[in-house]
Design a protein around this motif. Structure first.
Motif, PDB file in Angstrom:
ATOM      1  N   GLY A  29       0.784  -1.230   0.000  1.00  0.00           N
ATOM      2  CA  GLY A  29       0.000   0.000   0.000  1.00  0.00           C
ATOM      3  C   GLY A  29       0.815   1.279   0.000  1.00  0.00           C
ATOM      4  N   ARG A  30       2.088   1.189  -0.383  1.00  0.00           N
ATOM      5  CA  ARG A  30       2.941   2.383  -0.446  1.00  0.00           C
ATOM      6  C   ARG A  30       3.610   2.460  -1.816  1.00  0.00           C
ATOM      7  N   CYS A  31       3.860   3.679  -2.263  1.00  0.00           N
ATOM      8  CA  CYS A  31       4.529   3.913  -3.547  1.00  0.00           C
ATOM      9  C   CYS A  31       5.928   3.296  -3.512  1.00  0.00           C
ATOM     10  N   ARG A  36       4.908   6.964  -0.348  1.00  0.00           N
ATOM     11  CA  ARG A  36       3.659   7.594   0.089  1.00  0.00           C
ATOM     12  C   ARG A  36       2.570   6.538   0.230  1.00  0.00           C
ATOM     13  N   PRO A  37       1.747   6.610   1.293  1.00  0.00           N
ATOM     14  CA  PRO A  37       0.724   5.588   1.525  1.00  0.00           C
ATOM     15  C   PRO A  37      -0.542   5.830   0.701  1.00  0.00           C
ATOM     16  N   HIS A  38      -1.105   4.751   0.185  1.00  0.00           N
ATOM     17  CA  HIS A  38      -2.315   4.821  -0.624  1.00  0.00           C
ATOM     18  C   HIS A  38      -3.493   5.354   0.192  1.00  0.00           C
ATOM     19  N   GLY A  39      -4.255   6.264  -0.415  1.00  0.00           N
ATOM     20  CA  GLY A  39      -5.477   6.777   0.195  1.00  0.00           C
ATOM     21  C   GLY A  39      -5.273   7.822   1.276  1.00  0.00           C
ATOM     22  N   ASP A  52       5.079  12.166   6.753  1.00  0.00           N
ATOM     23  CA  ASP A  52       4.606  10.792   6.931  1.00  0.00           C
ATOM     24  C   ASP A  52       3.990  10.696   8.325  1.00  0.00           C
ATOM     25  N   GLU A  53       2.693  10.619   8.371  1.00  0.00           N
ATOM     26  CA  GLU A  53       1.959  10.607   9.639  1.00  0.00           C
ATOM     27  C   GLU A  53       2.293   9.381  10.484  1.00  0.00           C
ATOM     28  N   SER A  54       2.454   8.220   9.850  1.00  0.00           N
ATOM     29  CA  SER A  54       2.696   6.994  10.617  1.00  0.00           C
ATOM     30  C   SER A  54       4.063   6.996  11.303  1.00  0.00           C
ATOM     31  N   ALA A  55       5.080   7.595  10.662  1.00  0.00           N
ATOM     32  CA  ALA A  55       6.413   7.655  11.270  1.00  0.00           C
ATOM     33  C   ALA A  55       6.669   8.993  11.955  1.00  0.00           C
ATOM     34  N   ALA A  56       5.781   9.964  11.745  1.00  0.00           N
ATOM     35  CA  ALA A  56       5.904  11.316  12.309  1.00  0.00           C
ATOM     36  C   ALA A  56       7.224  11.972  11.931  1.00  0.00           C
TER      37      ALA A  56
END
Length: 145
Positions: A29-31, A36-39, A52-56
């Motif tokens: 689900g990442r480029c 970059r994450p899908h959606g 990147d929100e997940s890794a901050a």
């Protein structure tokens, strides 16, 4: 990315499943180019770095962590220009040959990376169409001045 009606015959019958497998099983689900994450709705600065929100962390155009520390988008000053964009993954043929559906020739790319990857091919096709239009004019109207 949607497939043009006139191009659908060049893709295999199971293209939808093959594309989904590349984008979500292999690439998770990442480029493949920038990660970059899908959606996801992501914050992008004017230099191409994105949050990147997940890794901050802020990542550059290639998905690598930036060396210089920046605050999170919520802590940025209002004078710093950023934009928000939704990421959509597509399955791309790396050699631009629609008949070559080998796993090594397919990549999960976000819309930005897909357009950047296809840019030389789009230029080549645009020039080819332009040259064909000039040749057709030469055929009926004589040489252009």
């Amino acid at each position: 990315m949607p497939i043009k009606r006139e191009m659908r015959g060049f893709y295999p019958i199971d293209w939808r499943e093959l594309s989904r497998s590349i984008r979500f099983r292999r690439a998770k689900g990442r480029c493949d180019h920038c990660r970059r994450p899908h959606g996801a709705l992501i914050c992008v600065s004017e230099d191409g770095a994105w949050w990147d929100e997940s890794a901050a962390v802020w990542l550059d155009r290639r998905g690598r962590t930036l060396r210089n520390a920046r605050p999170a988008p919520s802590d940025l000053a209002p004078s710093i220009p950023v934009s928000w964009t939704r990421v959509w993954l597509a399955c791309a043929h790396l050699d631009h040959d629609l008949a070559n559906n080998a796993s090594s020739n397919l990549a999960a790319l976000c819309q930005r990376c897909h357009l950047n990857h296809d840019r030389p091919e789009h230029r080549r096709r645009r020039r080819e169409r332009w040259m064909a239009s000039k040749a057709l004019g030469d055929l009926f109207d004589g040489p252009y001045r």
